[in-house]
Enzyme design. Structure first.
Site, PDB file in Angstrom:
ATOM      1  CB  SER A 103       3.097  -0.026  -0.606  1.00  0.00           C
ATOM      2  OG  SER A 103       4.227   0.760  -1.009  1.00  0.00           O
ATOM      3  CE  LYS A 124       3.012   4.137  -2.166  1.00  0.00           C
ATOM      4  NZ  LYS A 124       4.387   3.259  -2.107  1.00  0.00           N
ATOM      5  CB  SER A 145       6.564  -0.035  -2.981  1.00  0.00           C
ATOM      6  OG  SER A 145       6.753  -0.960  -1.848  1.00  0.00           O
TER       7      SER A 145
END
Length: 440
Positions: A155, A78, A179
């Site tokens: 996310s 990420k 997330s």
């Protein structure tokens, strides 16, 4: 062609010489090149560096054996982690950070264990959103539906899409209020949120230091355990044999409203647990699940605003307008209120430890909805974190497992929650569930 092997299987085949690191990484990069324009999973791909690394690993394997428990495994990260010489973008067009001199320790541990970081994945701006949208950078396409652009969950949107599409066998996400678990649920994957503090956050762009946690998004529990233990600096552990456990089941009243198919799969999963020999007892969280959402949200807004106030208060900054509103909410929370929230949380964590003593795990759905079309998203509403934020607020560990599909073929998730610090016990509980629950 998509990668279909687990991380552990890649390592096994590299160790026996049936696969080379070069062939595995080349296959991953080819899949990314073929699909990323449509899926929008990666914000940057390290193709040349990844191939050099794969060749180094092959030489190492020929000379002295595999480099470690992740030898040759392509991993996506990420876009909030420091990589030596590359600053994270944090899902934003205006997050300016200096290129770091070293890689974040948690990611470096993956590399030292033999992993090959093939690129950085898209995410919700500043990691603040559960749908997986990003108006500034674009929303990844959930590969569970090739025809309709559905939300991937956030996310850690790009990380989940990369694994679900077979571009990589494993990806790293972060979990501040769900997330990791939300995108894992919507994309039909396993997503593990370890206990806060188990994995170092040095070199990780912060949303909320009170809650931020790193963890893996993968295809099975064995890989989740493997990546978690590497990032936590722990030795590999195959887990313990199955034993019946005491399981608390979240009440339907507290789950309401919930999509009927999600609820039906939850009840089928409970039936499977009973058939396996687990003892199930209904339980009720001490606060409404929406209250945990609100309490977490207030602390996150306070901390995010104080880190990003310059950006969100600049009307010319190209921010996702919905993320801007969420962060600006922290402006109205003063230090006194913040202190009260932290004190309330400490009290809640201590009280819940006592209440949790009668259980080995608590189970509930991962999300109240499956992946809806992107066009139907209402950014003023945050339903996806309604089942996940309790674990963040109460300092618990949690894992989302795929447990079937809706009548329309969309994945649903089954969330298992463990006491803080009980990560290995939770993984032991989850390990035999993923296969049967998917099939059931």
């Amino acid at each position: 062609m998509a990668l279909e092997l687990s991380a552990r299987e890649i390592v096994r085949q590299c160790a026996t010489g049936r696969l080379s690191s070069r062939s595995v990484v080349r296959r991953s990069l080819d899949a990314i090149e073929a699909q990323n324009d449509r899926l929008h999973a990666f914000v940057e791909v390290f193709a040349e560096a990844a191939m050099r690394r794969a060749e180094e690993l092959d030489k190492r394997a020929a000379q002295s054996g595999i480099a470690g428990p992740l030898h040759g495994v392509p991993v996506a990260v990420k876009d909030l982690a420091d990589i030596q010489g590359r600053a994270p973008g944090f899902g934003s067009k205006c997050y300016a950070a200096e290129a770091p001199a070293r890689t974040a320790p948690a990611i470096q541990r993956l590399i030292d264990a033999g992993a090959v970081v093939v690129g950085m994945t898209h995410m919700v701006e500043f990691a603040l959103g559960g749908w997986g949208t990003n108006e500034a950078m674009g929303a990844p396409w959930n590969p569970v539906d090739p025809r309709v652009h559905r939300v991937p969950g956030g996310s850690s949107s790009g990380s989940a899409v990369a694994v679900a599409a077979g571009l990589v066998p494993a990806a790293i996400g972060s979990d501040t209020g769900g997330s990791i678990r939300i995108p894992a649920s919507l994309c039909g994957l396993v997503g593990f949120k370890p206990t806060f503090g188990r994995i170092p956050l040095d070199g990780i762009a912060a949303l909320s230091p009170t809650f931020d946690t790193l963890g893996p998004i993968v295809g099975d529990v064995a890989d989740a355990r493997l990546l978690y233990r590497v990032m936590a600096g722990l030795a590999d552990d195959p887990g313990r044999p199955f034993r019946p456990m005491r399981v608390g089941t979240a009440s339907v009243a507290q789950l309401d409203p919930c999509d009927p198919d999600v609820l039906a799969n939850y009840h089928r999963s409970l039936d499977r647990l009973r058939a396996m020999g687990h003892s199930l007892t209904p339980m009720v969280f001490q606060d409404a699940l929406t209250e945990y959402q609100s309490l977490c949200g207030a602390i996150v807004a306070y901390e995010a605003y104080r880190q990003h106030r310059t950006r969100v208060e600049d009307p010319d900054a190209p921010l996702d307008p919905h993320v801007r509103v969420r962060i600006l909410a922290g402006k109205d929370i003063d230090d006194t209120r913040y202190g009260e929230l932290q004190a309330r949380r400490r009290t809640a964590v201590a009280a819940f430890k006592g209440a949790f003593a009668q259980f080995d795990a608590i189970v509930m759905p991962s999300t109240p909805l499956p992946a809806i079309p992107l066009a139907e998203v209402d950014e003023t509403k945050i339903p996806m974190s309604r089942y996940t934020r309790a674990a963040n607020w109460l300092e618990l560990c949690a894992i989302s497992l795929p447990n079937g599909t809706t009548q329309g073929g969309l994945p649903t998730g089954f969330q298992a929650i463990g006491i803080g610090g009980g990560d290995d016990a939770l993984l032991d509980f989850a390990a035999p569930l993923a296969g049967p629950l998917v099939a059931g």
